[in-house]
Design a protein around this motif. Sequence first.
Motif, PDB file in Angstrom:
ATOM      1  N   MET A 238      51.825  52.033  46.542  1.00  0.00           N
ATOM      2  CA  MET A 238      51.087  51.380  45.467  1.00  0.00           C
ATOM      3  C   MET A 238      49.610  51.765  45.520  1.00  0.00           C
ATOM      4  O   MET A 238      48.998  51.940  44.484  1.00  0.00           O
ATOM      5  N   SER A 239      49.034  51.909  46.685  1.00  0.00           N
ATOM      6  CA  SER A 239      47.596  52.149  46.759  1.00  0.00           C
ATOM      7  C   SER A 239      47.185  53.464  46.096  1.00  0.00           C
ATOM      8  O   SER A 239      46.067  53.576  45.622  1.00  0.00           O
ATOM      9  N   ASN A 240      48.058  54.469  46.063  1.00  0.00           N
ATOM     10  CA  ASN A 240      47.701  55.726  45.411  1.00  0.00           C
ATOM     11  C   ASN A 240      47.450  55.540  43.929  1.00  0.00           C
ATOM     12  O   ASN A 240      46.532  56.121  43.373  1.00  0.00           O
ATOM     13  N   GLU A 241      48.283  54.742  43.263  1.00  0.00           N
ATOM     14  CA  GLU A 241      48.100  54.494  41.841  1.00  0.00           C
ATOM     15  C   GLU A 241      46.818  53.725  41.547  1.00  0.00           C
ATOM     16  O   GLU A 241      46.289  53.796  40.450  1.00  0.00           O
ATOM     17  N   LEU A 242      46.338  52.999  42.523  1.00  0.00           N
ATOM     18  CA  LEU A 242      45.163  52.154  42.329  1.00  0.00           C
ATOM     19  C   LEU A 242      43.878  52.791  42.849  1.00  0.00           C
ATOM     20  O   LEU A 242      42.812  52.195  42.714  1.00  0.00           O
ATOM     21  N   HIS A 243      43.973  53.969  43.411  1.00  0.00           N
ATOM     22  CA  HIS A 243      42.787  54.616  43.980  1.00  0.00           C
ATOM     23  C   HIS A 243      41.713  54.789  42.910  1.00  0.00           C
ATOM     24  O   HIS A 243      41.942  55.384  41.868  1.00  0.00           O
ATOM     25  N   GLY A 244      40.543  54.230  43.158  1.00  0.00           N
ATOM     26  CA  GLY A 244      39.418  54.360  42.245  1.00  0.00           C
ATOM     27  C   GLY A 244      39.431  53.389  41.076  1.00  0.00           C
ATOM     28  O   GLY A 244      38.550  53.443  40.234  1.00  0.00           O
ATOM     29  N   VAL A 245      40.426  52.501  41.021  1.00  0.00           N
ATOM     30  CA  VAL A 245      40.515  51.532  39.929  1.00  0.00           C
ATOM     31  C   VAL A 245      39.984  50.190  40.444  1.00  0.00           C
ATOM     32  O   VAL A 245      40.496  49.655  41.434  1.00  0.00           O
TER      33      VAL A 245
END
Length: 69
Positions: free
Chosen positions: A1-8
């Motif tokens: 999940m953290s990859n999809e949220l990187h920088g968001v």
Amino acid sequence: MSNELHGVTLETIVSRLHAHYGWEQLGLRIDINCFISDPSIKSSLKFLRKTPWARARVEELYVATTFTD
């Protein structure tokens, strides 16, 4: 999940979910007071920053949501 949220940012997540679903649908999907009782971006951010389990649920919904904008 953290990859999809990187920088968001959390503010972006809440803002996009609110624009997509509206407060009523968010409150139905995730039963937390900041989406049900007098909701606002500011109050939601304050609550979610202090409540890891609720933030995780919001992030999960964000990742699962397909935005068409």
